[in-house]
Design a protein around this motif. Structure first.
Motif, PDB file in Angstrom:
ATOM      1  N   ILE A 175       0.826  -1.210   0.000  1.00 46.80           N
ATOM      2  CA  ILE A 175       0.000   0.000   0.000  1.00 46.80           C
ATOM      3  C   ILE A 175       0.857   1.256   0.000  1.00 46.80           C
ATOM      4  N   GLY A 176       1.882   1.280   0.850  1.00 48.76           N
ATOM      5  CA  GLY A 176       2.763   2.442   0.925  1.00 48.76           C
ATOM      6  C   GLY A 176       3.529   2.675  -0.372  1.00 48.76           C
ATOM      7  N   SER A 177       3.997   1.609  -1.007  1.00 46.18           N
ATOM      8  CA  SER A 177       4.770   1.733  -2.250  1.00 46.18           C
ATOM      9  C   SER A 177       3.881   2.164  -3.409  1.00 46.18           C
ATOM     10  N   ILE A 178       2.672   1.611  -3.496  1.00 50.49           N
ATOM     11  CA  ILE A 178       1.731   2.009  -4.553  1.00 50.49           C
ATOM     12  C   ILE A 178       1.339   3.476  -4.382  1.00 50.49           C
ATOM     13  N   ASP A 179       1.044   3.887  -3.164  1.00 51.98           N
ATOM     14  CA  ASP A 179       0.669   5.285  -2.916  1.00 51.98           C
ATOM     15  C   ASP A 179       1.810   6.240  -3.274  1.00 51.98           C
ATOM     16  N   THR A 180       3.031   5.857  -2.933  1.00 54.12           N
ATOM     17  CA  THR A 180       4.186   6.720  -3.193  1.00 54.12           C
ATOM     18  C   THR A 180       4.482   6.812  -4.683  1.00 54.12           C
ATOM     19  N   SER A 181       4.441   5.679  -5.395  1.00 59.05           N
ATOM     20  CA  SER A 181       4.732   5.685  -6.836  1.00 59.05           C
ATOM     21  C   SER A 181       3.655   6.426  -7.626  1.00 59.05           C
ATOM     22  N   GLU A 182       2.463   6.572  -7.053  1.00 55.12           N
ATOM     23  CA  GLU A 182       1.383   7.265  -7.743  1.00 55.12           C
ATOM     24  C   GLU A 182       1.702   8.739  -7.961  1.00 55.12           C
ATOM     25  N   PHE A 183       2.646   9.273  -7.224  1.00 56.93           N
ATOM     26  CA  PHE A 183       3.071  10.662  -7.426  1.00 56.93           C
ATOM     27  C   PHE A 183       3.588  10.855  -8.849  1.00 56.93           C
ATOM     28  N   LEU A 184       4.388   9.901  -9.344  1.00 59.02           N
ATOM     29  CA  LEU A 184       4.919   9.970 -10.703  1.00 59.02           C
ATOM     30  C   LEU A 184       3.799   9.855 -11.736  1.00 59.02           C
ATOM     31  N   VAL A 185       2.844   8.983 -11.449  1.00 64.47           N
ATOM     32  CA  VAL A 185       1.709   8.772 -12.349  1.00 64.47           C
ATOM     33  C   VAL A 185       0.850  10.033 -12.434  1.00 64.47           C
ATOM     34  N   ALA A 186       0.607  10.671 -11.295  1.00 67.96           N
ATOM     35  CA  ALA A 186      -0.222  11.880 -11.263  1.00 67.96           C
ATOM     36  C   ALA A 186       0.417  13.016 -12.061  1.00 67.96           C
ATOM     37  N   ILE A 187       1.730  13.160 -11.950  1.00 68.05           N
ATOM     38  CA  ILE A 187       2.421  14.208 -12.709  1.00 68.05           C
ATOM     39  C   ILE A 187       2.310  13.940 -14.208  1.00 68.05           C
ATOM     40  N   ALA A 188       2.584  12.699 -14.630  1.00 67.12           N
ATOM     41  CA  ALA A 188       2.555  12.356 -16.052  1.00 67.12           C
ATOM     42  C   ALA A 188       1.152  12.515 -16.625  1.00 67.12           C
ATOM     43  N   ALA A 189       0.132  12.066 -15.888  1.00 66.42           N
ATOM     44  CA  ALA A 189      -1.246  12.192 -16.371  1.00 66.42           C
ATOM     45  C   ALA A 189      -1.647  13.661 -16.488  1.00 66.42           C
ATOM     46  N   SER A 190      -1.264  14.475 -15.516  1.00 69.49           N
ATOM     47  CA  SER A 190      -1.600  15.902 -15.550  1.00 69.49           C
ATOM     48  C   SER A 190      -0.981  16.582 -16.771  1.00 69.49           C
ATOM     49  N   ILE A 191       0.271  16.244 -17.066  1.00 68.92           N
ATOM     50  CA  ILE A 191       0.932  16.806 -18.254  1.00 68.92           C
ATOM     51  C   ILE A 191       0.184  16.378 -19.513  1.00 68.92           C
ATOM     52  N   GLY A 192      -0.217  15.093 -19.552  1.00 66.99           N
ATOM     53  CA  GLY A 192      -0.956  14.592 -20.701  1.00 66.99           C
ATOM     54  C   GLY A 192      -2.273  15.324 -20.907  1.00 66.99           C
ATOM     55  N   PHE A 193      -2.982  15.619 -19.831  1.00 68.18           N
ATOM     56  CA  PHE A 193      -4.259  16.334 -19.945  1.00 68.18           C
ATOM     57  C   PHE A 193      -4.053  17.792 -20.362  1.00 68.18           C
ATOM     58  N   PHE A 194      -2.997  18.417 -19.871  1.00 70.19           N
ATOM     59  CA  PHE A 194      -2.726  19.794 -20.295  1.00 70.19           C
ATOM     60  C   PHE A 194      -2.406  19.844 -21.780  1.00 70.19           C
ATOM     61  N   VAL A 195      -1.696  18.821 -22.262  1.00 66.91           N
ATOM     62  CA  VAL A 195      -1.395  18.744 -23.691  1.00 66.91           C
ATOM     63  C   VAL A 195      -2.677  18.503 -24.490  1.00 66.91           C
ATOM     64  N   GLY A 196      -3.558  17.633 -23.948  1.00 71.55           N
ATOM     65  CA  GLY A 196      -4.753  17.225 -24.677  1.00 71.55           C
ATOM     66  C   GLY A 196      -5.907  18.214 -24.648  1.00 71.55           C
TER      67      GLY A 196
END
Length: 304
Positions: A175-196
Motif C-alpha cells: 500500500i505504501g509503495s503504490i501510494d508513493t509511486s502514484e506521485f509519478l503517475v499523477a504528474i505524467a497524467a496531468s501533463i498529458g491532460f494539459f497537452v490534450g
C-alpha cells in the motif's frame, strides 16, 4: 460553497481509504465529479492535479511509518508514468458522450474487481519476502497507469491487488509503495491532460478542495494502514464504486433505464453489498481469533 465543502470531504474520505487500502482516491473522486456532470477528461485531470499534492504527502507519511519499498516504487512508478501520459492523451481525444459511459464502465469493472477480490479471497500471505521482478512490475505499471488516466482512477485498484496476489510483499509496504509511486503517475497524467485539453476546462478551485481534504487525511491514513482490516475496507469501497457507476450507466443515453428498473437494481446491489460487508467482517474476526490461538499456543510451548 456547499459543493466545495463536499469536494473537500470527499477528498478527505477518499484519501483515508486510499492511504489505508492502497486504492480508491481517484476512482471515488472521479465518480463524484462525473455524477455532478463534469466533463470526463476534465474530471480525470482535476483528480490527477489534486493527486500530485495528496500522493506527495501520502508518500512522505508512508515513508515516515516505514511502509515504502523504494525498489518497487521505481520499478512500477516510471512505467506507470508512461502509461498515464498515454491514457490522458487518449481520453482527451474522445467526445464527452462517448467518454462518460466508457469511463463509468472502466470504473465499474475496477469496483467489481476490488469488491469480489477482497470480499471472497482476502489477502494472500504466501511467498512473502521474495523479490518482485521488473518483468512483472513494468508491464503492470504501464497498464495500471493507462487505466488510471482513462478511468480517472485505477492505479491502486490494478496495482495493489496484483502485488498483494503475488504474496511477495507485506500489505502495508504494498500500500505504501503504490501510494508513493502514484506521485509519478499523477504528474505524467496531468501533463498529458494539459497537452490534450489545456487548462480552460479544469476548475482549480475544485482541485484545491480535493487537495485540502486529501492532504489532511494522508498522515492519518498512513497510520491507519496498520490497524484497519483491508478486507473490510475493500468490500466497502468496492460497493460504493459499483453502486455509483451502475447509477451513471442506467441513467446514460446508452441505457436510459426507467425508474422501476433502476430502483430494483439499486435494491439488489444494497442487499449484496450488506451481505458482503457482513461476510468480510465475520471472516476478519474468524482469522483474527485463529491467529490469537496460534500465538497463545506458541507462547505456551515456549514457556513449557
Amino acid at each position: 460553497m456547499r459543493r466545495l465543502l463536499l469536494l473537500a470531504l470527499v477528498g478527505l474520505g477518499a484519501q483515508l481509504v486510499d492511504g489505508s487500502l492502497g486504492m480508491a482516491y481517484g476512482v471515488t473522486s472521479t465518480t463524484l465529479l462525473l455524477a455532478i456532470g463534469t466533463n470526463p477528461a476534465a474530471a480525470s485531470a482535476t483528480v490527477h492535479l489534486a493527486e500530485i499534492g495528496t500522493t506527495l504527502m501520502s508518500g512522505f507519511s508512508h515513508w515516515r511509518f516505514g511502509n515504502v519499498d523504494w525498489r518497487v516504487v521505481l520499478k512500477i512508478g516510471l512505467p506507470g508514468a508512461v502509461g498515464a501520459f498515454a491514457g490522458a492523451t487518449f481520453l482527451s481525444g474522445l467526445d464527452t458522450a462517448t467518454a462518460a459511459p466508457l469511463m463509468s464502465i472502466i470504473l465499474l469493472v475496477l469496483g467489481l474487481y476490488v469488491f469480489i477480490r477482497f470480499t471472497t479471497l482476502g489477502l494472500p500471505k504466501g511467498n512473502l519476502g521474495k523479490p518482485l521482478r521488473k518483468r512483472f512490475l513494468a508491464p503492470l505499471g504501464v497498464v495500471a497507469g493507462f487505466v488510471d488516466a482513462t478511468g480517472g482512477g485505477g492505479w491502486g485498484p490494478v496495482g495493489t491487488p496484483a502485488i498483494l496476489a503475488s504474496g511477495r510483499l507485506e500489505p502495508r509496504k504494498t500500500i505504501g509503495s503504490i501510494d508513493t509511486s502514484e506521485f509519478l503517475v499523477a504528474i505524467a497524467a496531468s501533463i498529458g491532460f494539459f497537452v490534450g485539453i489545456g487548462s480552460e476546462d479544469i476548475n482549480l478551485t475544485w482541485v484545491l478542495a480535493l487537495l485540502l481534504g486529501g492532504v489532511i487525511a494522508a498522515p492519518v491514513a498512513a497510520w491507519l494502514v496498520r490497524h484497519i482490516p483491508p478486507r473490510v475496507l475493500g468490500s466497502a469501497v468496492g460497493g460504493v464504486i459499483i453502486l455509483t457507476n451502475v447509477r451513471t450507466l442506467l441513467r446514460s443515453d446508452w441505457i436510459d433505464a426507467p425508474d422501476a428498473v433502476r430502483y430494483s437494481v439499486y435494491a439488489v446491489i444494497y442487499v449484496v453489498w450488506a451481505a458482503a460487508l457482513a461476510y468480510s467482517i465475520g471472516q476478519y474476526r474468524k482469522h483474527r481469533e485463529e491467529d490469537r490461538e496460534v500465538i497463545a499456543s506458541a507462547s505456551v510451548q515456549e514457556s513449557a
